[in-house]
Design an enzyme around this catalytic site. Structure first.
Site, mmCIF file in Angstrom:
data_model
loop_
_atom_site.group_PDB
_atom_site.id
_atom_site.type_symbol
_atom_site.label_atom_id
_atom_site.label_comp_id
_atom_site.label_asym_id
_atom_site.label_seq_id
_atom_site.Cartn_x
_atom_site.Cartn_y
_atom_site.Cartn_z
ATOM 1 N N ASP A 281 0.864 -1.191 0.000
ATOM 2 C CA ASP A 281 0.000 0.000 0.000
ATOM 3 C C ASP A 281 0.894 1.233 0.000
ATOM 4 O OD1 ASP A 281 -2.233 1.882 0.593
ATOM 5 O OD2 ASP A 281 -3.330 0.043 1.029
ATOM 6 N N HIS A 304 2.121 2.005 -3.220
ATOM 7 C CA HIS A 304 1.225 3.003 -3.809
ATOM 8 C C HIS A 304 1.794 4.410 -3.734
ATOM 9 C CE1 HIS A 304 -2.530 0.194 -3.128
ATOM 10 N NE2 HIS A 304 -1.562 -0.369 -3.842
#
Length: 477
Positions: A281, A304
């Site tokens: 993430d 991310h």
């Protein structure tokens, strides 16, 4: 006689001050230069206490006021090193060493400049615990060995699905060392495993544990350690301040869901620097209530990227300001530097700078998304968190999908957005690229700009929606 006593009293006063000053300097010096190598361990240990209570803290609401400081131990104590092996830890990676760690912590907490030692070449299985203060100043948790979380989901108590190791009410505290904190999170990443446990145990929240969480703590340093394979977020700071994270490594697989590297919430005066973060993430996630945050010299990927938000979920108030992100290398991530807000939120994001960001094969290097939704479908709403004063300077490298995506709210436009020296080229490894998207964003751009369409991305200032944006900013003042 009285006159003869005055010089003596002055001399004693000066002597006490000198002793106190010397103690303080020695304490800080020991904190900085504590040996990173494992200390030798004899069969007979000075400290022995196998009794420890595991105070659990699974609630997110503010906790009650901390208890007073522990009794002061006269200087100098016999030893400032509290080795967990001396408190009954086995260090075999199988036996539960939680009580030994708690006992060592409680003993060290009462001693200035103390160090809780996790020695090298040992593996310590630790159940979910809370290590709390207040403690005496300059406490150090020296991790040179390996700390292991319970690998089986069924062994986690219901109340511990929020965090694994929880640090609470600490001031002037350091975690350091050459060791590893291993969340052993692979079972948590499997949806079938989590659903199985939820069916067996009623009232378990839809939550996975953060590996290391700091709550209501101030003047905290985390340096040099490795944190790997957390069930969810690896390192979290909540309602804290004056945080320094230096030279750490965070690692989990690209397909490990929601495993943010470092997560900040309601935390101010933060520096995150010279670290390597790869996860499933956001490498760094900055949430509401954060200000004066500097993130620099970070290698990010996979993951991310560096993200601000999501903010304003369920029409909540979100306030973020004074954020600097610079000298970042982002490789093989979904995004580079991103701001994401939910529809319907209120509040503001202001004074944000992203500069000297090197991107390589990043899907979308620059993104503002005021229509963020992590579900299949979200309700359309007119309100939005106001975004203003955002600078993108020297964002250079390659993208695999789209160079820039600025999707600002119809009713609350993004204002004072600067695009300076943006040089983003399509990666030779990919095909089917998308054009830059810019919607309802105002500001100015400055060459060089690649692709050239970025030059037409920002509108000149207009009165439409500006008053609404300013009213949202006032909420956060």
């Amino acid at each position: 006689m009285k006159r003869d006593k005055i010089p003596l009293l002055v001399f004693l006063l000066v002597f006490v001050v000198l002793i106190f000053t010397t103690f303080s300097i020695t304490c800080v010096d020991a904190r900085k230069h504590h040996s990173k190598k494992s200390r030798s361990h004899s069969k007979h240990h000075k400290h022995r206490n196998d009794n420890g209570n595991n105070a659990r803290d699974s609630e997110n609401p503010p906790a009650p006021a901390p208890t007073p400081l522990p009794p002061y131990v006269p200087y100098p104590p016999k030893s400032r090193i509290f080795d967990v092996l001396s408190f009954g830890a086995k260090g075999d990676g199988v036996s539960d060493d939680s009580k030994a760690l708690i006992a060592a912590w409680e003993a060290a907490c009462r001693v200035p400049c103390a160090t809780v030692e996790i020695p090298s070449e040992f593996k310590f299985l630790i159940e979910p615990i809370t290590l709390q203060g207040p403690c005496m100043p300059h406490l150090v948790l020296q991790i040179d060995g390996t700390i292991l979380a319970p690998p089986e989901l069924g062994s986690w108590p219901k109340s511990s699905w929020f965090q694994w190791i929880n640090f609470k009410w600490l001031h002037n505290f350091t975690i350091q060392g050459t060791g590893t904190v291993d969340g052993q999170g692979s079972n948590w990443w499997s949806l079938s495993q989590v659903h199985y446990i939820q069916k067996r145990s009623k009232n378990i929240p839809n939550m996975k544990p953060t590996a290391l969480r700091f709550y209501a703590s101030y003047d905290v340093t985390v340096r040099n350690i490795r944190i790997i394979n957390s069930p969810q977020c690896h390192l979290k700071f909540d309602n804290s301040g004056k945080v320094n994270v230096t030279n750490i490594t965070i690692s989990s697989p690209e397909n490990s869901p929601n495993t943010d590297g470092i997560h900040l919430q309601n935390t101010q005066d933060v520096e995150i620097q010279h670290s390597n973060i790869g996860c499933g993430d956001d490498c760094v996630s900055i949430q509401t209530g954060c200000s004066n945050v500097h993130v620099h010299h970070i290698n990010c990927g996979p993951g991310h990227g560096i993200s601000l938000g999501g903010l304003g979920k369920e029409e909540s108030v979100a306030c973020v300001s004074n954020l600097v992100v610079d000298n970042i290398s982002v490789q093989n991530t979904l995004y580079g530097v991103r701001i994401k807000t939910w529809q319907g939120g209120i509040g503001s994001v202001k004074n944000v700078s992203f500069s000297n960001i090197q991107v390589s094969d990043v899907k979308v290097p620059i993104m503002i998304d005021q229509y963020y939704c992590d579900k299949h479908k979200c309700k359309n709403q007119t309100g939005a968190v106001a975004i203003s004063g955002v600078t993108y300077n020297q964002i250079i490298g390659t993208y695999s999908v789209q160079p820039i995506h600025l999707a600002c709210s119809n009713n609350v436009p993004c204002t004072d957005v600067d695009l300076i020296d943006i040089q983003l080229n399509p990666s030779p490894k990919y095909r089917s690229f998308q054009q830059a998207l810019c919607w309802n964003s105002y500001g100015k751009s400055q060459a060089p700009l690649v692709p050239s369409s970025i030059d037409y991305c920002l509108r000149r200032h207009s009165g439409s929606g500006m008053e609404t944006a300013k009213s949202h900013e006032n909420i956060c003042q």
